[in-house]
Write an enzyme that holds these catalytic residues in place. Structure first.
Site, short mmCIF file in Angstrom:
data_model
loop_
_atom_site.label_atom_id
_atom_site.label_comp_id
_atom_site.label_asym_id
_atom_site.label_seq_id
_atom_site.Cartn_x
_atom_site.Cartn_y
_atom_site.Cartn_z
N SER A 1 -8.61 5.88 -0.92
CA SER A 1 -9.17 6.63 -2.04
C SER A 1 -9.20 5.80 -3.32
O SER A 1 -10.22 5.78 -4.04
CB SER A 1 -8.37 7.92 -2.27
OG SER A 1 -7.00 7.64 -2.49
N TYR B 1 -11.45 9.69 2.67
CA TYR B 1 -10.51 9.38 1.59
C TYR B 1 -10.96 9.87 0.22
O TYR B 1 -10.12 10.18 -0.63
CB TYR B 1 -10.28 7.86 1.53
CG TYR B 1 -9.58 7.33 2.75
CD1 TYR B 1 -8.20 7.45 2.89
CD2 TYR B 1 -10.30 6.73 3.77
CE1 TYR B 1 -7.57 6.96 4.02
CE2 TYR B 1 -9.67 6.24 4.91
CZ TYR B 1 -8.30 6.36 5.02
OH TYR B 1 -7.66 5.90 6.15
N LYS C 1 0.84 0.56 -6.17
CA LYS C 1 2.02 1.06 -6.87
C LYS C 1 3.18 1.21 -5.90
O LYS C 1 3.31 2.22 -5.22
CB LYS C 1 1.71 2.39 -7.55
CG LYS C 1 0.61 2.29 -8.61
CD LYS C 1 0.27 3.63 -9.21
CE LYS C 1 -0.82 3.49 -10.28
NZ LYS C 1 -1.18 4.78 -10.91
N SER D 1 -4.21 7.86 -13.20
CA SER D 1 -5.59 7.69 -12.69
C SER D 1 -5.73 8.23 -11.27
O SER D 1 -5.64 7.47 -10.31
CB SER D 1 -5.96 6.20 -12.71
OG SER D 1 -4.91 5.41 -12.15
N LYS E 1 7.46 6.24 -10.61
CA LYS E 1 7.03 7.62 -10.88
C LYS E 1 6.73 8.37 -9.59
O LYS E 1 6.80 9.60 -9.55
CB LYS E 1 5.83 7.62 -11.83
CG LYS E 1 4.62 6.81 -11.37
CD LYS E 1 3.65 7.55 -10.47
CE LYS E 1 2.54 6.65 -10.00
NZ LYS E 1 1.61 7.31 -9.08
N ASP F 1 1.48 8.21 -16.42
CA ASP F 1 1.38 8.26 -14.96
C ASP F 1 2.33 9.29 -14.38
O ASP F 1 2.03 9.96 -13.38
CB ASP F 1 1.69 6.87 -14.38
CG ASP F 1 0.92 6.59 -13.10
OD1 ASP F 1 0.21 7.49 -12.62
OD2 ASP F 1 1.03 5.47 -12.58
N ARG G 1 -0.83 12.64 -3.85
CA ARG G 1 -0.33 12.74 -2.46
C ARG G 1 1.19 12.80 -2.44
O ARG G 1 1.77 13.39 -1.53
CB ARG G 1 -0.86 11.58 -1.62
CG ARG G 1 -0.29 10.23 -1.93
CD ARG G 1 -0.94 9.13 -1.12
NE ARG G 1 -2.33 8.94 -1.50
CZ ARG G 1 -3.07 7.92 -1.07
NH1 ARG G 1 -2.57 7.04 -0.22
NH2 ARG G 1 -4.32 7.78 -1.45
N ASN G 2 1.85 12.17 -3.43
CA ASN G 2 3.31 12.24 -3.48
C ASN G 2 3.77 13.65 -3.83
O ASN G 2 4.73 14.16 -3.25
CB ASN G 2 3.85 11.22 -4.49
CG ASN G 2 3.68 9.79 -4.00
OD1 ASN G 2 4.41 9.31 -3.16
ND2 ASN G 2 2.66 9.11 -4.52
#
Length: 345
Positions: free
Chosen positions: A11, A49, A105, A138, A191, A244, A255-256
């Site tokens: 994605s 995605y 990340k 983002s 994060k 963020d 997704r987290n």
């Protein structure tokens, strides 16, 4: 305009390809799956995605050597666990020396290296200081729809940071620069841990008060660890930190957060991973941060609690009870601990 290879057709890689295409660049989007590349080139979408049209000037490739041929920049957006393998393949492929920008990340468990350190270690003819990093609040879904988004790029090589800024910045995607590579990478990675916790809190039905406390105390943990590793604490009050953190902890796009929400509702980690079908960087980062905290002797109770949920099979409600019943302390102890740093003294 530049020829740019984006490595990783998930994605975020797809969204960044759209940003680059809007700027007029010749964009080459690489995926290791032939059928995915063919679908993108045929219907100009990557629906598994990202639900957004892919501009025709984005061409997908499944062969890495073709994707990076004669490019002036490589944007690396593959999961943390794949970075070393991709770098090894690039070493056997690259003839020229394009600028490398990463937008992944995460932190590598075991080595506890940031992604720029891993790339600098693996890539021939590149030093870590030459790698540029892009991070900030983002969501790919919103970037793909060209909704206003602001991020930060950083590199110890100021020419590469300026190049990356010019490469991406457009009417809907604003880019700042920073010289704090460590803070930028740690903010973007850590994060995800707190976002998992926020999702668990929402899954348990604990409400806004609990989530606000989790985000705030989570920021304190991130800042403590970051400062101990040489990051500027003030970076965590900017886009790569608070920005963020807010967007990842409060949106179902994350997704987290979604993974944590499922864990809070009683699902096991293996089941969550299977259902989501995408990499959940926060799980690997939790393991790495837990190891970091032990190594640096930094108190990170939220991270420790999430580690117990993810890897020691402890029930989320038990972990929350433990956090709520910790010994009394002064809230501003966290700020006091930073007073001796160059940034706050």
């Amino acid at each position: 305009m530049a020829r740019v290879a984006v490595l990783g057709a998930g994605s975020w890689g797809t969204a960044l390809s759209i940003v680059l295409a809007d700027k007029g660049h010749d964009v080459r989007l690489w995926t290791y799956r032939k059928e995915q590349a063919e679908t993108i080139n045929t219907v100009h979408r990557n629906e598994q995605y990202l639900d957004a049209p892919v501009p025709e000037q984005v061409r997908a490739f499944h062969k890495l050597d073709q994707a990076v041929e004669d490019v002036s920049a490589i944007v690396m957006v593959v999961p943390t666990k794949a970075i070393r393998e991709v770098c090894e393949e690039l070493n056997n492929t690259l003839i020229q020396q394009p600028v490398i920008i990463h937008a992944t990340k995460g932190i590598e468990p075991g080595s506890l290296k940031r992604v720029s350190q891993v790339i600098g270690e693996e890539m021939v003819n590149y030093d870590t200081e030459d790698i540029a990093v892009l991070s900030g609040p983002s969501h790919a879904e919103e970037v793909g729809r060209r909704l206003p988004t602001t991020v930060t790029v950083s590199s110890l090589n100021t020419d590469n940071a300026a190049f990356a800024q010019d490469l991406f910045i457009n009417e809907s995607f604003r880019v700042y620069t920073s010289n704090d590579v460590t803070g930028l990478e740690l903010g973007g990675a850590l994060k995800n841990i707190i976002a998992l916790g926020a999702g668990i809190s929402d899954g348990l039905g604990y409400g806004d008060n609990a989530k606000a406390a989790l985000i705030t105390r989570g920021l304190a943990e991130i800042t403590r660890l970051g400062a101990s590793l040489g990051a500027n604490p003030l970076t965590f009050l900017g886009l790569p930190g608070v920005g963020d953190l807010i967007v990842t902890c409060t949106s179902p796009h994350s997704r987290n957060w979604r993974a944590g929400n499922m864990l809070g509702k009683g699902h096991k980690l293996d089941e969550v991973v299977d259902q989501m079908g995408m990499v959940i960087e926060g799980t690997r980062t939790t393991k790495a941060a837990y190891q970091f905290a032990e190594k640096q002797e930094i108190e990170m109770p939220i991270t420790e609690g999430l580690y117990k949920i993810l890897f020691a099979d402890q029930e989320p409600r038990e972990v929350v009870d433990q956090l709520m019943n910790r010994s009394k302390r002064e809230e501003l102890d966290d700020i006091s601990a930073l007073q001796g740093t160059d940034y706050l003294s």
